[in-house]
Design a protein around this motif. Structure first.
Motif, mmCIF file in Angstrom:
data_model
loop_
_atom_site.group_PDB
_atom_site.id
_atom_site.type_symbol
_atom_site.label_atom_id
_atom_site.label_comp_id
_atom_site.label_asym_id
_atom_site.label_seq_id
_atom_site.Cartn_x
_atom_site.Cartn_y
_atom_site.Cartn_z
ATOM 1 N N ALA A 91 0.833 -1.208 0.000
ATOM 2 C CA ALA A 91 0.000 0.000 0.000
ATOM 3 C C ALA A 91 0.868 1.259 0.000
ATOM 4 N N PHE A 92 1.896 1.261 0.820
ATOM 5 C CA PHE A 92 2.828 2.401 0.838
ATOM 6 C C PHE A 92 3.483 2.567 -0.528
ATOM 7 N N THR A 93 3.878 1.454 -1.125
ATOM 8 C CA THR A 93 4.541 1.513 -2.427
ATOM 9 C C THR A 93 3.627 2.131 -3.474
ATOM 10 N N GLY A 94 2.374 1.740 -3.493
ATOM 11 C CA GLY A 94 1.438 2.278 -4.474
ATOM 12 C C GLY A 94 1.204 3.764 -4.291
ATOM 13 N N VAL A 95 0.992 4.172 -3.060
ATOM 14 C CA VAL A 95 0.730 5.594 -2.780
ATOM 15 C C VAL A 95 1.955 6.438 -3.124
ATOM 16 N N ILE A 96 3.114 5.988 -2.710
ATOM 17 C CA ILE A 96 4.336 6.765 -2.965
ATOM 18 C C ILE A 96 4.672 6.767 -4.454
ATOM 19 N N PHE A 97 4.442 5.639 -5.136
ATOM 20 C CA PHE A 97 4.717 5.584 -6.581
ATOM 21 C C PHE A 97 3.910 6.650 -7.321
ATOM 22 N N PHE A 98 2.625 6.719 -7.069
ATOM 23 C CA PHE A 98 1.802 7.698 -7.777
ATOM 24 C C PHE A 98 2.133 9.128 -7.337
ATOM 25 N N SER A 99 2.489 9.312 -6.078
ATOM 26 C CA SER A 99 2.886 10.640 -5.616
ATOM 27 C C SER A 99 4.162 11.103 -6.303
ATOM 28 N N VAL A 100 5.125 10.209 -6.438
ATOM 29 C CA VAL A 100 6.382 10.562 -7.099
ATOM 30 C C VAL A 100 6.133 10.816 -8.587
ATOM 31 N N TRP A 101 5.253 10.020 -9.176
ATOM 32 C CA TRP A 101 4.915 10.209 -10.593
ATOM 33 C C TRP A 101 4.301 11.598 -10.818
ATOM 34 N N LEU A 102 3.394 12.007 -9.935
ATOM 35 C CA LEU A 102 2.761 13.319 -10.072
ATOM 36 C C LEU A 102 3.741 14.450 -9.757
ATOM 37 N N ALA A 103 4.573 14.267 -8.769
ATOM 38 C CA ALA A 103 5.461 15.344 -8.325
ATOM 39 C C ALA A 103 6.698 15.481 -9.214
ATOM 40 N N TYR A 104 7.218 14.369 -9.730
ATOM 41 C CA TYR A 104 8.452 14.416 -10.518
ATOM 42 C C TYR A 104 8.173 13.964 -11.939
ATOM 43 N N SER A 105 8.469 12.718 -12.239
ATOM 44 C CA SER A 105 8.239 12.205 -13.593
ATOM 45 C C SER A 105 8.081 10.692 -13.520
ATOM 46 N N LEU A 106 7.629 10.127 -14.638
ATOM 47 C CA LEU A 106 7.442 8.671 -14.682
ATOM 48 C C LEU A 106 8.765 7.914 -14.546
ATOM 49 N N PRO A 107 9.855 8.337 -15.197
ATOM 50 C CA PRO A 107 11.112 7.578 -15.012
ATOM 51 C C PRO A 107 11.597 7.542 -13.557
ATOM 52 N N ILE A 108 11.461 8.651 -12.851
ATOM 53 C CA ILE A 108 11.871 8.642 -11.437
ATOM 54 C C ILE A 108 10.934 7.749 -10.629
ATOM 55 N N ALA A 109 9.644 7.785 -10.931
ATOM 56 C CA ALA A 109 8.694 6.917 -10.232
ATOM 57 C C ALA A 109 8.992 5.449 -10.512
ATOM 58 N N LEU A 110 9.400 5.142 -11.742
ATOM 59 C CA LEU A 110 9.750 3.749 -12.049
ATOM 60 C C LEU A 110 11.032 3.333 -11.328
ATOM 61 N N ASN A 111 11.978 4.261 -11.197
ATOM 62 C CA ASN A 111 13.170 3.964 -10.392
ATOM 63 C C ASN A 111 12.790 3.651 -8.956
ATOM 64 N N TYR A 112 11.875 4.448 -8.414
ATOM 65 C CA TYR A 112 11.385 4.194 -7.064
ATOM 66 C C TYR A 112 10.729 2.817 -6.987
#
Length: 161
Positions: free
Chosen positions: A53-74
Motif C-alpha cells: 500500500a505504501f509503495t502504491g501511494v508513494i509511486f503515484f505521488s512521485v509520478w505526479l510530483a516528478y516524472s514517470l522515469p523517477i517513479a519507475l526507479n522508485y
C-alpha cells in the motif's frame, strides 16, 4: 579445585565450561505452537500488505510530483524491498529449525540493487534506494498503527479498516 590463574589454562576452554550444556550450538528449539505460527503468518501478511500500500501511494505521488522515469526507479527499489522483506520473513520463520545460514542472500540483494542502480545509465541511485527503504517506513507505520488501535476481543489488533 579450580585451577589458579597462574596455571596454564585456555580461556576459551574456561568459557565453554561455564556455558550451560543445554544451550549448545546447533541445538534446535522446540517447535512453535500452531497458534503462534498462525499469528506470525498473519503479521507477515499484514506487513506485506502495508508495504504494498505504501509503495502504491508513494509511486503515484512521485509520478505526479516528478516524472514517470523517477517513479519507475522508485518502484524498482520498492520491489527489491518487498523481496527483501519476504526473504527476511522466511529467515525468521526458520529460526530454531536447524537452518544455520546467515542473511547473505539478503545482503547480496541489497548490494546487487545498488550496483545495478549505479552502473545502469537509466537508473538513478537515490529513488531506487529510497524505494528499497519503503518497507522500513511501512514497518514503522504498522507498528504505530497497532500500538494506537485497541485490541479486539480475540486478542489480535485490527490492522485494517
Amino acid at each position: 579445585m579450580a585451577p589458579l590463574p597462574s596455571e596454564h589454562t585456555d580461556p576459551v576452554e574456561q568459557v565453554e565450561a561455564e556455558v550451560d550444556p543445554g544451550q549448545t550450538e546447533g541445538q534446535s528449539l522446540p517447535p512453535a505452537s500452531a497458534t503462534a505460527m498462525e499469528e506470525y503468518y498473519q503479521l507477515q501478511q499484514n506487513l506485506l500488505l502495508t508495504t504494498l500500500a505504501f509503495t502504491g501511494v508513494i509511486f503515484f505521488s512521485v509520478w505526479l510530483a516528478y516524472s514517470l522515469p523517477i517513479a519507475l526507479n522508485y518502484l524498482i527499489g520498492a520491489c527489491g524491498g518487498v523481496v527483501y522483506l519476504r526473504m527476511l520473513a522466511k529467515s525468521v520463520a526458520n529460526i530454531g529449525r536447524g537452518s544455520s545460514r546467515l542473511g547473505s542472500g539478503r545482503l547480496a540483494l541489497v548490494v546487487g540493487l545498488v550496483l545495478v542502480a549505479t552502473e545502469w545509465q537509466q537508473l538513478q541511485v537515490v529513488p531506487v534506494f529510497l524505494g528499497f527503504l519503503t518497507y522500513k517506513g511501512a514497518l514503522i507505520a504498522y507498528t504505530l498503527w497497532t500500538a494506537v488501535l485497541p485490541k479486539s476481543p480475540s486478542g489480535s489488533s485490527q490492522a485494517s479498516g
